[in-house]
Every structure is written in structure tokens, then in C-alpha cells.
Design an enzyme around this catalytic site. Sequence first.
Site, PDB file in Angstrom:
ATOM      1  N   HIS A 114       0.830  -1.209   0.000  1.00 19.41           N
ATOM      2  CA  HIS A 114       0.000   0.000   0.000  1.00 19.41           C
ATOM      3  C   HIS A 114       0.861   1.255   0.000  1.00 19.41           C
ATOM      4  O   HIS A 114       0.580   2.215  -0.707  1.00 19.41           O
ATOM      5  CB  HIS A 114      -0.913   0.015   1.240  1.00 19.41           C
ATOM      6  CG  HIS A 114      -2.203  -0.691   1.030  1.00 19.41           C
ATOM      7  ND1 HIS A 114      -2.324  -2.057   1.086  1.00 19.41           N
ATOM      8  CD2 HIS A 114      -3.456  -0.216   0.759  1.00 19.41           C
ATOM      9  CE1 HIS A 114      -3.588  -2.393   0.858  1.00 19.41           C
ATOM     10  NE2 HIS A 114      -4.294  -1.294   0.664  1.00 19.41           N
ATOM     11  N   LYS A 133      -9.831  -8.156   8.312  1.00 23.77           N
ATOM     12  CA  LYS A 133     -10.482  -8.425   9.584  1.00 23.77           C
ATOM     13  C   LYS A 133     -10.299  -7.213  10.472  1.00 23.77           C
ATOM     14  O   LYS A 133      -9.289  -6.524  10.394  1.00 23.77           O
ATOM     15  CB  LYS A 133      -9.909  -9.678  10.248  1.00 23.77           C
ATOM     16  CG  LYS A 133      -8.459  -9.547  10.689  1.00 23.77           C
ATOM     17  CD  LYS A 133      -8.010 -10.766  11.463  1.00 23.77           C
ATOM     18  CE  LYS A 133      -6.527 -10.757  11.774  1.00 23.77           C
ATOM     19  NZ  LYS A 133      -6.165 -10.168  13.052  1.00 23.77           N
TER      20      LYS A 133
HETATM   21  S1  SF4 Z   1      -5.343 -16.103  14.185  1.00 27.78           S
HETATM   22 FE1  SF4 Z   1      -3.698 -15.114  15.338  1.00 27.78          FE
HETATM   23  S2  SF4 Z   1      -1.905 -15.274  14.065  1.00 27.78           S
HETATM   24 FE2  SF4 Z   1      -3.668 -15.673  12.777  1.00 27.78          FE
HETATM   25  S3  SF4 Z   1      -4.237 -13.686  11.878  1.00 27.78           S
HETATM   26 FE3  SF4 Z   1      -5.412 -13.916  13.758  1.00 27.78          FE
HETATM   27  S4  SF4 Z   1      -4.178 -12.920  15.336  1.00 27.78           S
HETATM   28 FE4  SF4 Z   1      -2.843 -13.296  13.585  1.00 27.78          FE
END
Ligand code: SF4
Lengths: 281, 185
Positions: B39, B104
Amino acid sequence: MREIKAEVIKDTVRDLFLDANYFIGKDLYNKLKEQSEVEESPVGKSVLEQIIKNNEIAAEEKIAICQDTGMAVVFIELGQEVLIVDGDFNEAVNQGVREAYTEGYLRKSVVNDPVFDRINTKDNTPAVTHIKIAPGNRVKITVTAKGFGSENMSSIKMLKPADGVEGVKNFVVKTAVAAGPNPCPPIIVGVGIGGTMEMAAVLSKRALLRPMGEPNKDPRYAQLETEILQEINKSGIGPAGLGGRTTALSVNIEYFPTHIAGLPVAVNICCHAARHAEKVI
Amino acid sequence: MEKVIRIKTPVTTKEIKKLRAKDNVLLTGEIYTARDAAHKRLIGLLKEGKRLPIDLNGHFIYYVGPAPAKPGYASGPAGPTTSYRMDPYTPQLLKLGLKGMIGKGTRSKEVIAAMKEYGAVYLAAVGGAAALISKSIKKVDVVCYEDLGAEAIHRFYVEDFPAIVVIDSEGNNLYETEPPKYRLE
Ligand code: SF4
């Protein structure tokens, strides 16, 4: 004296990191199953089911549970009657990490310099190591692959002694709730209380390694763990932060004597992909 | 049960505007990957008045840095990374016609305002479900910035990539609306 070859240390570290990254612990797997059965939020339930399915695929195909295969953290309890021979101990640990990450199709996520260069070291080294001398002639190695989505949500605070139990509780709950969806809930909360600043931080990391469902041996701390867990789960954040009752799976506290003037508290957050493995040589 | 909607990329603003927070979507087609470092470079090009190496119009960017693929696999485990790190860059890309982001975690007010202005959605894939998600990735090419390794810009060809609309083009935001429903006093 018992002699142990540096190569044995290297092989053990390598195998443990492969294990940790491919196979989620049975304790955690069962806990996720349990929660998916009781989770009231339909979205939350479906997230938990996806996580369970994911862990099954990873184990079956021997591929990483999560693409962020973390920074390598290694706890070593070195028996004082052990002599490491035929090689450099620290180099053996790093070589184990190097082999696991390059041969095991794990992501290399370490940069050489935190502020200026930030150039990938291309083999996920160096590892963060914590070495403790213990009685006896054995070596216990515990590894964890720590993802940074959750590491970044961790926090440390030097509370005042007068802040007491309530102060500890508030700080831990606030830290976990403020993290919201970012650390991939359901999370595991490691809490280190006491010692000095760095001691509290190391304790909080160590707390994350405790088997699921095993409370602190001191009933007062065990009670505090339960209360904090309930408080965090009242937040409604839920799996993936999309609403639900399962925000945290466990709160684990470790403590240590501290100074008359202080009450250090460290909160280390770990995602549901809590990957660790250990072996005694 | 919420609706499951199949989407083929590239998409039009009209299709995007039909999506509602909580819809489950299955994406098929090409999507681009980019994380912080990529980015930063894209925005650097824009600052210099240069063209981008990818055409974002109608496309999705997936915030991911996959693990290496085992032999015989199209992709290594590839779950979403935390999106807020891309917030400072996203509005400028939305202005260029980017229609969706997959990641996320929460987004900034500025990103949500730009999504509403230009008509875009933010999808979440389940963080940590990387092995499962990788099953829907059928082909992977590096487009540019190969020196960034896992952080290079890749083109993924995906089939029925599972995601959920968390912020729609009207700004409805599941991260804000859902937890209060399960909050206890
Ligand atoms: S599960 Fe844990 S290691 Fe995997 S993306 Fe989420 S925070 Fe990061």
C-alpha cells in the site's frame, strides 16, 4: 554431567515449531468445540465452526493453521547438570527455527531492524529466547509461534499498590475489550502480575502456555481469573468480533513477588490460534 | 439465516450497493492482495502522479500475506490480516474505483466515509481460518513488488471464497451493531 549435543537441541526446536504450527492442542480443540455448541449468536457459531474445520484441515494436511506463523518464542529450562556439546546453544535454537520455517512452508515474518531498515531476515530468525537454569539433568523446551494480530493488542501498566484487585481487573478487562475484533477472538488472555516491568511481561507470555482449563493453583488468583473471564465475555464482542458470548476462552494469571511501591500488570493477548508445544529432553 | 450471495469480480457499483451488512458472500474471480508495504508503494506512486501497476476499478483487495504453498498446492494458508493498518491509504484507492476490501477488524471513520462516497464494501474473512480459506484459492500470480515476499501484490483466482459483509456501502457496520446485542450489564 549429562552431555547433550547442540544438534539435539536444534532438531527438537525444529520439530516443536512444526508441531505447533500444524496441530492445535487437543485441549484448545475441545474447548472450541464446547463453545461452538453453546454459542448463542448464529454468526458467532458459524465462525467457531470455521475455526474448528480449519484446524482439522491444517492437521490432516500438515499445513499452517494460520498464515501468520508468528515470531518464534522459545522458553528453555536448562538443567544445571547438562553440558551442551558440539555446537553453540543459541545458534542451535535459531537453526531449529530456521529449518522449521524454511522447510515447513511457514511464513517468515521477522524484520532485522524494528525502526529503520525493516528488512525481512527470510528465515524467521532470530527467536526470542527465555532461558532459566533448573535443577537436574534435563532440558525442557517450550515453543510458541506468536502471531502479531493479537500481540499488537497487548499492554503493560505499572499500577499503584492502592489500585489493588479492582485495578488489576479493570486494566485486564479494558485491554481485552478494547482489542475488539482485531486479535481474532475468541482470545486467550495471559496476565503477568508483579516482579518488575519486564518480569510481568515475560510472565504474561508464559501464562499463555498453560493448558486450557487449568486454573492458577492459588484459589484467590483462580477466582480472579474466573471473574475477569466472565467480565470480558459480557462484552458481547464474540467470535471474530461479530457478536456473541465467546470473546475469551481463558484468562491465565501468573504472579511474582514485587516491590513495596509497585504493582506491574502485563496483559498478553493471544488469538484462538494459540500455537505452542513442549518437550523434555 | 442470512442470505448467501455469489459475486463475480470485477463488480459494478450497482452490484455492490445491493450488498447489506451480514450478507454471506462467495466470491469468484480475480482479487488482488496487498498489505502495508505494498500500500505504501502504491500511494507513493500516486503522490508522484504515476500510474498504478494494477487496475483497481471494480476490484477487491485482500489484505493477506500468505504462508508459502506446499508443492502441489495453489496457495499456502492465507487468512486475512488486521485491516486498520491500511486505513491511511484506503480512501485514495477507493477514489480510483476499488470496490471492496477483505480483511479483519474495524476501519476508520475516514475509510467508512469514503466507502459511502464511492460505493464500496468491506468484507471480513475469518481471521485464523487460513488453511480453510486457502482451499478456495485456485491460482496465484505475483503481479509486482516481488521483493516484498509474502507482502508482494499477488493476483488470486478464487472460487467461492467465503466472506461476510461487515460494513456495507451505506456504512452499516456489524462490528458496531452486533456486539451490543450480546452485551450483558
Ligand atoms: S489467528 Fe492469530 S496469528 Fe492468525 S491472523 Fe489472527 S491474530 Fe494473527
